[in-house]
Design a protein around this motif. Structure first.
Motif, mmCIF file in Angstrom:
data_model
loop_
_atom_site.group_PDB
_atom_site.id
_atom_site.type_symbol
_atom_site.label_atom_id
_atom_site.label_comp_id
_atom_site.label_asym_id
_atom_site.label_seq_id
_atom_site.Cartn_x
_atom_site.Cartn_y
_atom_site.Cartn_z
ATOM 1 N N ALA A 209 39.301 52.532 31.744
ATOM 2 C CA ALA A 209 38.686 51.504 30.889
ATOM 3 C C ALA A 209 37.400 50.992 31.530
ATOM 4 C CB ALA A 209 39.661 50.344 30.665
ATOM 5 N N ARG A 210 37.450 50.828 32.838
ATOM 6 C CA ARG A 210 36.304 50.351 33.604
ATOM 7 C C ARG A 210 35.141 51.346 33.529
ATOM 8 N NH1 ARG A 210 34.472 50.838 38.589
ATOM 9 N NH2 ARG A 210 33.721 48.926 39.569
ATOM 10 N N ASP A 211 35.447 52.615 33.738
ATOM 11 C CA ASP A 211 34.404 53.649 33.664
ATOM 12 C C ASP A 211 33.780 53.689 32.265
ATOM 13 O OD1 ASP A 211 35.050 54.354 36.258
ATOM 14 O OD2 ASP A 211 36.336 56.040 35.654
ATOM 15 N N LEU A 212 34.652 53.633 31.265
ATOM 16 C CA LEU A 212 34.174 53.689 29.879
ATOM 17 C C LEU A 212 33.280 52.497 29.554
ATOM 18 C CD1 LEU A 212 36.992 54.630 27.333
ATOM 19 C CD2 LEU A 212 34.834 55.830 27.726
ATOM 20 N N LEU A 213 33.660 51.319 30.048
ATOM 21 C CA LEU A 213 32.846 50.125 29.816
ATOM 22 C C LEU A 213 31.442 50.324 30.369
ATOM 23 C CD1 LEU A 213 32.300 47.138 29.088
ATOM 24 C CD2 LEU A 213 33.307 46.523 31.293
ATOM 25 N N HIS A 214 31.377 50.804 31.597
ATOM 26 C CA HIS A 214 30.059 50.963 32.212
ATOM 27 C C HIS A 214 29.232 52.004 31.459
ATOM 28 C CE1 HIS A 214 30.918 48.084 35.260
ATOM 29 N NE2 HIS A 214 31.933 48.761 35.750
ATOM 30 N N ARG A 215 29.879 53.060 30.997
ATOM 31 C CA ARG A 215 29.151 54.088 30.246
ATOM 32 C C ARG A 215 28.702 53.537 28.891
ATOM 33 N NH1 ARG A 215 25.424 56.671 30.729
ATOM 34 N NH2 ARG A 215 25.031 58.260 29.160
ATOM 35 N N ALA A 216 29.581 52.799 28.237
ATOM 36 C CA ALA A 216 29.214 52.223 26.936
ATOM 37 C C ALA A 216 28.047 51.253 27.088
ATOM 38 C CB ALA A 216 30.424 51.525 26.305
ATOM 39 N N VAL B 203 35.245 48.698 42.317
ATOM 40 C CA VAL B 203 36.616 49.166 42.062
ATOM 41 C C VAL B 203 37.625 48.283 42.805
ATOM 42 C CG1 VAL B 203 38.249 51.041 42.474
ATOM 43 C CG2 VAL B 203 36.011 51.540 41.480
ATOM 44 N N ASP B 204 37.364 47.994 44.076
ATOM 45 C CA ASP B 204 38.288 47.144 44.835
ATOM 46 C C ASP B 204 38.478 45.783 44.171
ATOM 47 O OD1 ASP B 204 38.934 48.937 46.807
ATOM 48 O OD2 ASP B 204 37.472 48.186 48.257
ATOM 49 N N TYR B 205 37.393 45.245 43.688
ATOM 50 C CA TYR B 205 37.413 43.920 43.053
ATOM 51 C C TYR B 205 38.228 43.964 41.764
ATOM 52 C CZ TYR B 205 35.075 39.556 41.352
ATOM 53 O OH TYR B 205 34.760 38.299 40.903
ATOM 54 N N ASP B 206 37.955 44.961 40.935
ATOM 55 C CA ASP B 206 38.669 45.054 39.659
ATOM 56 C C ASP B 206 40.150 45.365 39.871
ATOM 57 O OD1 ASP B 206 36.357 44.434 38.338
ATOM 58 O OD2 ASP B 206 35.926 46.458 37.620
ATOM 59 N N LEU B 207 40.462 46.157 40.886
ATOM 60 C CA LEU B 207 41.877 46.443 41.156
ATOM 61 C C LEU B 207 42.604 45.210 41.694
ATOM 62 C CD1 LEU B 207 41.808 50.051 42.665
ATOM 63 C CD2 LEU B 207 42.678 49.345 40.425
ATOM 64 N N ARG B 208 41.903 44.423 42.487
ATOM 65 C CA ARG B 208 42.553 43.217 42.996
ATOM 66 C C ARG B 208 42.753 42.193 41.881
ATOM 67 N NH1 ARG B 208 44.354 41.813 47.921
ATOM 68 N NH2 ARG B 208 44.647 44.056 47.747
ATOM 69 N N ALA B 209 41.805 42.115 40.960
ATOM 70 C CA ALA B 209 41.984 41.242 39.791
ATOM 71 C C ALA B 209 43.243 41.649 39.030
ATOM 72 C CB ALA B 209 40.764 41.332 38.873
ATOM 73 N N ARG B 210 43.435 42.942 38.930
ATOM 74 C CA ARG B 210 44.595 43.499 38.239
ATOM 75 C C ARG B 210 45.901 43.101 38.943
ATOM 76 N NH1 ARG B 210 47.563 47.899 38.541
ATOM 77 N NH2 ARG B 210 48.108 48.886 36.568
ATOM 78 N N ASP B 211 45.929 43.256 40.270
ATOM 79 C CA ASP B 211 47.127 42.868 41.034
ATOM 80 C C ASP B 211 47.412 41.374 40.879
ATOM 81 O OD1 ASP B 211 47.262 45.476 41.988
ATOM 82 O OD2 ASP B 211 46.232 45.004 43.871
ATOM 83 N N LEU B 212 46.364 40.588 40.969
ATOM 84 C CA LEU B 212 46.517 39.129 40.865
ATOM 85 C C LEU B 212 47.041 38.735 39.489
ATOM 86 C CD1 LEU B 212 43.461 37.163 42.317
ATOM 87 C CD2 LEU B 212 45.858 36.985 43.004
ATOM 88 N N LEU B 213 46.543 39.403 38.464
ATOM 89 C CA LEU B 213 47.021 39.107 37.107
ATOM 90 C C LEU B 213 48.522 39.346 37.007
ATOM 91 C CD1 LEU B 213 46.776 38.536 34.048
ATOM 92 C CD2 LEU B 213 46.170 40.950 33.744
ATOM 93 N N HIS B 214 48.956 40.482 37.497
ATOM 94 C CA HIS B 214 50.382 40.797 37.386
ATOM 95 C C HIS B 214 51.221 39.794 38.188
ATOM 96 C CE1 HIS B 214 49.636 44.188 34.900
ATOM 97 N NE2 HIS B 214 48.912 44.826 35.796
ATOM 98 N N ARG B 215 50.725 39.387 39.356
ATOM 99 C CA ARG B 215 51.462 38.415 40.160
ATOM 100 C C ARG B 215 51.484 37.046 39.467
ATOM 101 N NH1 ARG B 215 55.671 37.839 41.893
ATOM 102 N NH2 ARG B 215 56.016 36.097 43.265
ATOM 103 N N ALA B 216 50.335 36.655 38.918
ATOM 104 C CA ALA B 216 50.271 35.357 38.230
ATOM 105 C C ALA B 216 51.219 35.347 37.028
ATOM 106 C CB ALA B 216 48.840 35.053 37.787
ATOM 107 N N ARG B 217 51.278 36.444 36.281
ATOM 108 C CA ARG B 217 52.185 36.510 35.131
ATOM 109 C C ARG B 217 53.646 36.414 35.590
ATOM 110 N NH1 ARG B 217 52.412 41.063 31.905
ATOM 111 N NH2 ARG B 217 53.100 39.737 30.178
ATOM 112 N N ALA B 218 53.967 37.054 36.708
ATOM 113 C CA ALA B 218 55.339 36.996 37.211
ATOM 114 C C ALA B 218 55.694 35.569 37.638
ATOM 115 C CB ALA B 218 55.512 37.973 38.373
#
Lengths: 289, 289
Positions: A209-216, B203-218
């Protein structure tokens, strides 16, 4: 009984009147697709943004260049691991192909609208490289009509299935795609279970999704004319509070349409094969145009 | 001249009256923080959602359990590579600490509100494990007052800097954090350039946002009582169109506050060290409580 998700507030196609109805019709005809995107139907609740924003987008979206850019989006929208193959009746396959064809275009449209209303570029740096040849209007002759299931009259099994798909995506409501495929609940359930549920919101999915966003965003930045309204332009048709709501809608739908673009690409791969599913079902190079 | 981003439509703290002003005051006091989050100020434009949603959240957010959960969020919000160390004056450091302290709480608040209005669980499955001991109200004695720069009176250099920070994040407007730190433009510019710009939206930033989201939801799912309004509950204080706008606002701010939580954690690491920056600046285990 529809849930607030399955019946998210919007202006459905049959409910639109006046300038909005004209915009819906023009959008379908120019994009050569058989439905108006969920995002536009939701944003239609906020002043006259949708007709005005569509007028900004229409010139670019009726070009061969846009068709080529959509081809590029579709080719990029697959995950590293292809899905299992699934057999479905011909009418389900035709619906998936039409949705798959349209989502790549709607991804570019939502990206342009979002960039514009966020105060960033939605095109206008014309270096002559964009193919501005006009596409013929109207859906390709062999494209099926699509009907979205109405949550107000759908059965509980369909509503439960749509709710599950919404939740698996962390979405706010069912994409048009799933409302279309809900006409065949057993096939939608099987496709979701076998093809989508195993990958939705995984690391691979979120990274793609991230890659696609940047390409879009890069494609939109190369549009020959701006396809989105700036905040000041939007301010001529909506008030400040409506504009704020629209910015939020565009932020939400930016990710939403990335997801459904990946979803229908994966469904097309499951039905037509991992390579064939990446190609346009209505290519501009064929006699279908 | 403020841009539509730097002056995004909202109800600023000094503009609030009646039930909204009371909610703002209660929010600051209960969370023990010196500002009301941008998300609440923007959502305050849509009917009476904010006061009602705050009433739902208040019982959980005034507990020691919430303080512990915020500690967990802060500890998780760092990227794999620590930032360079940066020296700043004491008042800048104190502001960063206060923002760092508050963002983890606001991340849990926006997550609860978002889950609720999306029709998912925002708590209520009490198994007795949540520490419901009441926190004392009001900001810790040594927490600084914070002042947000007003874009309508800010200089062009400050507005340009805020716009750059907004764009680097793909946000719709400047976080409270950056409007606070804009009181020291040269330090904000240096911190953004050295600490944030190199990592934001990687990528590191977006992946960490993803981890944090899942933890916050839990964490939210484990709240002893629901801290968000369901769509039906919201329907008692807003109309359908406002509710749709609020769902979109919550979707947008869910990601937004994940970002600023990671940002202020990284700023705290740059100022106080990679390990110290992960700890609460106002720990419940100290005499400060």
């Amino acid at each position: 009984m529809p849930t607030p998700r399955t019946a998210f507030p919007q202006v459905e196609e049959h409910e639109a009147t006046g300038a909005l109805a004209e915009a819906y019709t023009s959008m379908r005809g120019t994009l050569r697709v058989p439905w108006v995107m969920f995002a536009a139907r939701c944003m239609a609740r906020f002043g006259d943004y949708v007709p005005a924003a569509w007028e900004a987008a229409r010139p670019v979206f009726g070009t061969v260049g846009l068709e080529r850019a959509s081809d590029e989006i579709r080719a990029l929208a697959a995950l590293p691991e292809p899905p299992p193959r699934v057999e479905v009746p011909d009418d389900v396959r035709a619906a998936v192909r039409a949705l798959h064809y349209g989502n790549a275009k709607y991804l570019l449209l939502i990206t342009a609208w979002s960039e514009g209303l966020h105060g960033r570029s939605s095109g206008g740096h014309d270096d002559g490289s964009w193919d501005t040849t006009a596409l013929p209007g109207g859906a390709p002759a062999d494209m099926p009509e699509l009907t979205l299931v109405d949550p107000r009259t759908a059965g509980d099994d369909v509503l439960t299935l749509l709710d599950r798909i919404v939740d698996d995506h962390l979405h706010h409501g069912p994409a048009s795609d799933f409302r279309v495929l809900a006409a065949w609940p057993e096939h939608l359930a099987a496709l979701h279970h076998q093809v989508l549920a195993p990958v939705v919101r995984t690391v691979d999915y979120d990274l793609r999704a991230r890659d696609l966003l940047h390409r879009a965003r890069a494609i939109v930045g190369a549009f020959p004319t701006p396809a989105g309204l700036s905040p000041a332009q939007a301010g001529e048709v909506v008030d400040d509070t409506q504009r704020a709501a629209l910015v939020a809608m565009l932020s939400m739908f930016q990710r939403f349409i990335l997801d459904v673009t990946m979803d229908t690409t994966r469904l097309a791969q499951a039905l037509d094969g991992p390579e064939e599913g990446l190609r346009s079902p209505y290519p501009t190079t064929s006699g279908k145009l």
